[in-house]
Scaffold this active site. Structure first.
Site, PDB file in Angstrom:
ATOM      1  CE  LYS A   1      -4.524   0.733   0.201  1.00  0.00           C
ATOM      2  NZ  LYS A   1      -5.614  -0.150  -0.245  1.00  0.00           N
TER       3      LYS A   1
ATOM      4  CG  ASP B   1      -7.219   3.239  -0.695  1.00  0.00           C
ATOM      5  OD1 ASP B   1      -7.859   2.191  -0.710  1.00  0.00           O
ATOM      6  OD2 ASP B   1      -7.134   3.942   0.331  1.00  0.00           O
TER       7      ASP B   1
HETATM    8  P1  NAD Z   1     -14.684   7.264  -1.975  1.00  0.00           P
HETATM    9  O1  NAD Z   1     -13.741   8.359  -1.601  1.00  0.00           O
HETATM   10  O2  NAD Z   1     -15.161   7.123  -3.386  1.00  0.00           O
HETATM   11  O3  NAD Z   1     -16.031   7.344  -1.057  1.00  0.00           O
HETATM   12  C1  NAD Z   1     -16.018   7.425   0.350  1.00  0.00           C
HETATM   13  C2  NAD Z   1     -17.427   7.798   0.797  1.00  0.00           C
HETATM   14  O4  NAD Z   1     -17.449   7.797   2.231  1.00  0.00           O
HETATM   15  C3  NAD Z   1     -17.869   9.193   0.351  1.00  0.00           C
HETATM   16  O5  NAD Z   1     -19.245   9.173   0.023  1.00  0.00           O
HETATM   17  C4  NAD Z   1     -17.659  10.032   1.615  1.00  0.00           C
HETATM   18  O6  NAD Z   1     -18.537  11.161   1.664  1.00  0.00           O
HETATM   19  C5  NAD Z   1     -18.034   9.021   2.658  1.00  0.00           C
HETATM   20  N1  NAD Z   1     -17.537   9.365   3.985  1.00  0.00           N
HETATM   21  C6  NAD Z   1     -16.372   9.991   4.320  1.00  0.00           C
HETATM   22  N2  NAD Z   1     -16.355  10.198   5.640  1.00  0.00           N
HETATM   23  C7  NAD Z   1     -17.506   9.682   6.142  1.00  0.00           C
HETATM   24  C8  NAD Z   1     -18.067   9.595   7.443  1.00  0.00           C
HETATM   25  N3  NAD Z   1     -17.438  10.087   8.510  1.00  0.00           N
HETATM   26  N4  NAD Z   1     -19.273   8.989   7.574  1.00  0.00           N
HETATM   27  C9  NAD Z   1     -19.912   8.500   6.496  1.00  0.00           C
HETATM   28  N5  NAD Z   1     -19.449   8.565   5.246  1.00  0.00           N
HETATM   29  C10 NAD Z   1     -18.256   9.157   5.083  1.00  0.00           C
HETATM   30  O7  NAD Z   1     -13.969   5.927  -1.465  1.00  0.00           O
HETATM   31  P2  NAD Z   1     -14.297   4.438  -1.904  1.00  0.00           P
HETATM   32  O8  NAD Z   1     -13.384   4.052  -3.005  1.00  0.00           O
HETATM   33  O9  NAD Z   1     -15.774   4.257  -2.044  1.00  0.00           O
HETATM   34  O10 NAD Z   1     -13.757   3.667  -0.600  1.00  0.00           O
HETATM   35  C11 NAD Z   1     -14.556   3.515   0.556  1.00  0.00           C
HETATM   36  C12 NAD Z   1     -13.941   2.417   1.413  1.00  0.00           C
HETATM   37  O11 NAD Z   1     -13.868   1.214   0.650  1.00  0.00           O
HETATM   38  C13 NAD Z   1     -12.512   2.675   1.904  1.00  0.00           C
HETATM   39  O12 NAD Z   1     -12.373   2.044   3.173  1.00  0.00           O
HETATM   40  C14 NAD Z   1     -11.648   1.955   0.876  1.00  0.00           C
HETATM   41  O13 NAD Z   1     -10.364   1.610   1.388  1.00  0.00           O
HETATM   42  C15 NAD Z   1     -12.526   0.733   0.657  1.00  0.00           C
HETATM   43  N6  NAD Z   1     -12.257   0.013  -0.594  1.00  0.00           N
HETATM   44  C16 NAD Z   1     -12.381   0.617  -1.801  1.00  0.00           C
HETATM   45  C17 NAD Z   1     -12.143  -0.110  -2.961  1.00  0.00           C
HETATM   46  C18 NAD Z   1     -12.321   0.503  -4.329  1.00  0.00           C
HETATM   47  O14 NAD Z   1     -12.164  -0.237  -5.320  1.00  0.00           O
HETATM   48  N7  NAD Z   1     -12.668   1.767  -4.449  1.00  0.00           N
HETATM   49  C19 NAD Z   1     -11.740  -1.452  -2.887  1.00  0.00           C
HETATM   50  C20 NAD Z   1     -11.640  -2.057  -1.639  1.00  0.00           C
HETATM   51  C21 NAD Z   1     -11.913  -1.310  -0.489  1.00  0.00           C
END
Ligand code: NAD
Length: 417
Positions: free
Chosen positions: A106, A146
């Site tokens: 990472k 990410d």
């Molecule tokens: P993103 O930045 O697209 O979305 C994050 C969302 O969470 C946004 O809607 C944001 O407003 C919201 N958020 C932020 N703070 C918050 C809070 N305090 N309470 C509620 N909502 C809140 O990110 P993403 O790619 O959707 O990733 C989200 C999670 O999934 C992370 O933990 C990331 O590591 C994990 N993840 C993502 C992927 C991927 O392919 N994108 C893969 C595996 C895991």
């Protein structure tokens, strides 16, 4: 993001627990817990006003026993070395659970991209890519997006690396735009893997998904696409969603198309017509069939775990449930689909993207989605069988599958010299 709980310490507890059940030698458990290589880079970035800022970034390579290192790059003010170590090791366990030939890594930069111009973000990204280029590469370590990074940053990294080596090198990174070798199906892949896991869990527990109620925390890449797919493909009724500005709840089903259009227009899900506001904390405690935490780490803790009423919690986010909360959820009969299984759809399609880049032969979206279904469904059942065999929860079972695979690979390779 790390909150009060140190995610690296949480990861180590999980590996210790799996090591004990599997009777793995303590020396081997130490090897499995330790990141192999950690690179810290302090580098200058020219800002638009002519000043120069020195930024700090990391690339942690946790384990490569089963294949090249793989893992995303995060831009966030709260990035720290322990968070990057935890995220790197989760990638090792995730790639092992779904049995794709990668290790775990990472990266991250301590920065707030929301206060930077596009030009500043591009110069920062290219310089960081250049600094870490000594340890990444298509056969060594393949980064991906990410939090706060996307196809745009991946394209700059691909271009910077290609300039260094002197030829186009799409296989150095995944999550790229499709014009430069990105895979069809990658944007929705994490959510698609998540809903496949929910589908299999529903079959196992006899839950009828048609009309089953759902609450989703986080409405970004993972949460919003999960809404779309769980509504469209299984007829679930999503009654609450949230983002960083708060949540909305309704007795009637919230339609993905309408909520997404509202978020695009206003920048948030709040104030969606016909709904009541709800806090992010209260959303987690709603009486729903399925809860999907898709935002941040450490949101389900020992303080609120006893109040979770969902029958299934499918972890779209990495690390949403703490070690202590897990035990409480298990005691209360909440079936947790752990992150290293439930959100592994993203890295699985990243693997497909890398295979297509290396072969220079590209698949249709249907082929990608079908292959993803086979990988995730097989992994789900392997974890389920382990959960029944050891009478443990699904997270412990997923770690047993993963830790065993990485320990077996390490033992087979032997310790050099
Ligand atoms: P993103 O930045 O697209 O979305 C994050 C969302 O969470 C946004 O809607 C944001 O407003 C919201 N958020 C932020 N703070 C918050 C809070 N305090 N309470 C509620 N909502 C809140 O990110 P993403 O790619 O959707 O990733 C989200 C999670 O999934 C992370 O933990 C990331 O590591 C994990 N993840 C993502 C992927 C991927 O392919 N994108 C893969 C595996 C895991």
């Amino acid at each position: 993001m790390a909150g009060k709980v140190n995610p690296y310490e949480e990861m180590k507890k999980m590996v210790d627990k799996a090591g004990k059940t599997l009777c793995i030698d303590p020396g081997m458990v130490e090897v499995l817990k330790s990141p192999k290589r950690e690179l810290t880079v302090n580098f200058p970035v020219k800002m638009d006003d002519g000043s120069v800022r020195v930024l700090t970034g990391y690339r942690v390579q946790h384990n490569e026993a089963r294949g090249p290192f793989k893992g995303g790059i995060r831009y966030h003010p709260q990035v720290d070395i322990d968070e990057v170590r935890a995220l790197a090791s989760w990638m090792t366990w995730k790639t092992a659970v779904v049995d794709i030939p990668y290790g775990g890594a990472k990266g991250g930069i301590i920065c707030n991209p929301k206060t930077m111009s596009v030009g500043e973000i591009e110069r920062m990204t290219r310089r960081y890519a250049s600094e870490i280029s000594i340890i990444i590469g298509p056969t060594k370590d393949i980064p991906a997006p990410d939090v706060n990074t996307s196809g745009r940053e991946m394209a700059w990294i691909m271009d910077t690396f290609s300039m260094h080596v002197g030829f186009a090198c799409p296989g150095v990174i995944t999550g790229k735009p499709k014009e430069i070798g990105g895979s069809l199906g990658r944007p929705e892949a994490t959510s698609r893997g998540l809903v496949f896991c929910v589908r299999e869990a529903a079959k196992k527990t006899g839950m009828n998904l048609k009309g089953a109620t759902v609450a989703i925390q986080g409405y970004g890449n993972v949460g919003a696409f999960a809404h779309k797919l769980i509504e469209r493909d299984f007829g679930c009724k999503v009654i609450a969603v949230s983002d960083s500005q708060g949540g909305i709840v309704s007795e009637k089903a919230l339609r993905y198309d309408e909520v997404w259009a509202h978020k695009q227009k206003t920048g948030a899900v709040k104030n969606f017509p016909g709904t009541k506001p709800i806090s992010n904390e209260a959303l987690l405690e709603l009486k729903v069939d399925i809860l999907l935490p898709c935002a941040l780490e450490n949101v389900i803790t020992k303080e609120n775990a006893g109040k979770i009423k969902a029958k299934i919690s499918g972890e779209g986010a990495n690390g949403p449930t703490t070690f202590e909360a897990d035990a409480i959820l298990a005691k209360n009969g909440v079936l947790v689909l752990p992150d290293i299984l439930a959100n592994a759809g993203g890295v699985t399609v990243s693997y497909f993207e890398w295979v297509q880049n290396n072969y220079n032969f590209y698949w249709t979206e249907d082929e990608v989605n079908q292959k993803l279904d086979s990988v995730i469904t097989k992994a789900f059942h392997e974890v389920w069988d382990m959960h029944e065999k050891h009478k443990c929860n699904m997270r412990d079972a997923a770690y047993l599958v993963a830790v065993k695979r990485v320990a077996d690979a390490t033992r087979t390779r032997g310790f050099y010299p």
